[in-house]
Design an enzyme around this catalytic site. Structure first.
Site, PDB file in Angstrom:
ATOM      1  N   SER A  61      36.034  49.019  40.262  1.00  0.00           N
ATOM      2  CA  SER A  61      35.845  47.866  40.870  1.00  0.00           C
ATOM      3  C   SER A  61      34.936  46.761  39.942  1.00  0.00           C
ATOM      4  O   SER A  61      34.539  45.727  40.513  1.00  0.00           O
ATOM      5  CB  SER A  61      35.416  47.939  42.338  1.00  0.00           C
ATOM      6  OG  SER A  61      34.021  48.530  42.311  1.00  0.00           O
ATOM      7  N   LYS A 120      28.410  45.673  49.236  1.00  0.00           N
ATOM      8  CA  LYS A 120      28.131  44.917  47.750  1.00  0.00           C
ATOM      9  C   LYS A 120      27.576  43.490  47.900  1.00  0.00           C
ATOM     10  O   LYS A 120      26.738  43.090  47.220  1.00  0.00           O
ATOM     11  CB  LYS A 120      29.595  44.990  47.299  1.00  0.00           C
ATOM     12  CG  LYS A 120      30.088  46.172  46.651  1.00  0.00           C
ATOM     13  CD  LYS A 120      31.364  46.080  45.966  1.00  0.00           C
ATOM     14  CE  LYS A 120      31.753  47.378  45.556  1.00  0.00           C
ATOM     15  NZ  LYS A 120      33.156  47.437  44.582  1.00  0.00           N
TER      16      LYS A 120
END
Length: 333
Positions: free
Chosen positions: A231, A276
């Site tokens: 990611s 995140k």
């Protein structure tokens, strides 16, 4: 006395008995323009680079394993973590070492795709390689993984989709002329009789998985230990673009983000985006780049003060940052 013993027993059970869950939470965030442990996260050797400023932070999710009942409850009650079935992250048929190796490989592959996407975006030449060759396929007797694919029946192979297009109208049993290069050897053209694919597709089957790679005389090295998964790709690509072009892509501001990226710059959705965003905002980010496929989830859980920017490709991401730098409003979630 009996009640005291029972309380003690339940206390020990809660403190030490493992539960089949892991805790997901905010993980470390790293500035891809900066350094970690004194080493540049991204170093480019053999090519001119330009000064950068501010942040382009990649973000991660922490996975806490080997939880006791009380430990899991405590993390969940904190509101900062979520519990998930352990088997999702640690399938019982795999060892922890195998899972760690897979995560490391995914991270390494994402670095390669990030480099390729960034250089493709900047107009640097690319080459197409045989990434995989199916055992027993028509190509298996001719080429090896890593060989450069140049043409099929004289049609140039300029990117991976071009290989698929070159055989799209073919039939099993037809012959094509494959031009390739093995290592530093001269290019060769050999006839290959196409086979039949196992999934019943009508076109001829060659048996090669093509991948695009930069064809440049300089090196890019990404150094970041103890991080796994794919990611970080988008943020790596943006940092490479920033270093290889004049000016500051982020306008000197604190931008964070996430997103898997493929070799041609398509940005894919990822997991754990609420965690995140939380860590990015706590670290000082004011803008967060969100894969288009994560926009609904991100919009509903974004921290205060964090501007969300929707991106579906690397081109869209750089244009959005250009717009931000110039004081405009980029596409939002």
């Amino acid at each position: 006395m009996t009640s005291v013993i029972l309380v003690a027993a339940f206390g020990l059970l809660g403190a030490f008995a493992p539960v089949p869950f892991v805790a997901l939470g905010p993980g470390p965030t790293y500035n891809t323009l900066g350094e970690e442990a004194g080493t540049p996260v991204i170093r480019i050797d053999g090519q001119r680079t330009y000064p950068t400023a501010g942040h382009l932070n990649m973000t991660t999710v922490s996975v806490t394993d080997h939880l006791s009942m009380l430990g899991a409850l405590g993390l969940w009650v904190s509101g900062r973590y979520a519990l998930a079935p352990r088997e999702v992250y640690y399938p019982p048929e795999k060892t922890e070492q195998e899972i760690e190796q897979e995560n490391t490989q995914a991270f390494n592959d994402s670095q390669t795709d990030a480099e390729t996407a960034a250089l493709h975006h900047l107009g640097y030449p690319t080459k197409v390689l045989a990434g995989t060759v199916v055992t027993g396929s028509p190509a298996d007797a001719v080429i090896e993984p890593g060989d450069q694919l140049i043409a099929v029946d004289g049609k140039p192979i300029t990117d991976p989709p071009a290989l698929q297009a070159a055989v799209a109208a073919s039939k099993p049993g037809e012959q094509v002329r494959l031009t390739f290069r093995h290592g530093d050897e001269p290019e060769r053209t050999v006839p290959v009789v196409l086979g039949t694919s196992s999934d019943g597709r009508p076109q001829g089957f060659l048996g090669v998985g093509a991948v695009g790679r930069p064809d440049v005389p300089f090196d890019i090295k990404i150094s970041l230990a103890d991080v796994g998964g794919p990611s970080a790709g988008l943020m790596f690509s943006l940092a490479i673009v920033d270093k290889l072009t004049p000016g500051e892509l982020n306008g000197g501001k604190f931008v964070a983000g996430t997103g898997e990226i493929d070799a041609v710059g398509n940005v894919g959705p990822i997991g754990g985006i609420p965690f995140k965003m939380t860590m990015a905002r706590e670290a000082g980010a004011t803008t967060f780049l969100v894969p288009a496929g994560n926009c609904s989830e991100a919009k509903s859980q974004a921290p205060d003060g964090l501007q969300l920017v929707r991106v579906g490709t690397l081109d869209e991401a750089t244009k959005a940052l250009d717009t931000l730098r110039d004081g405009g409003a980029p596409p939002s979630c």
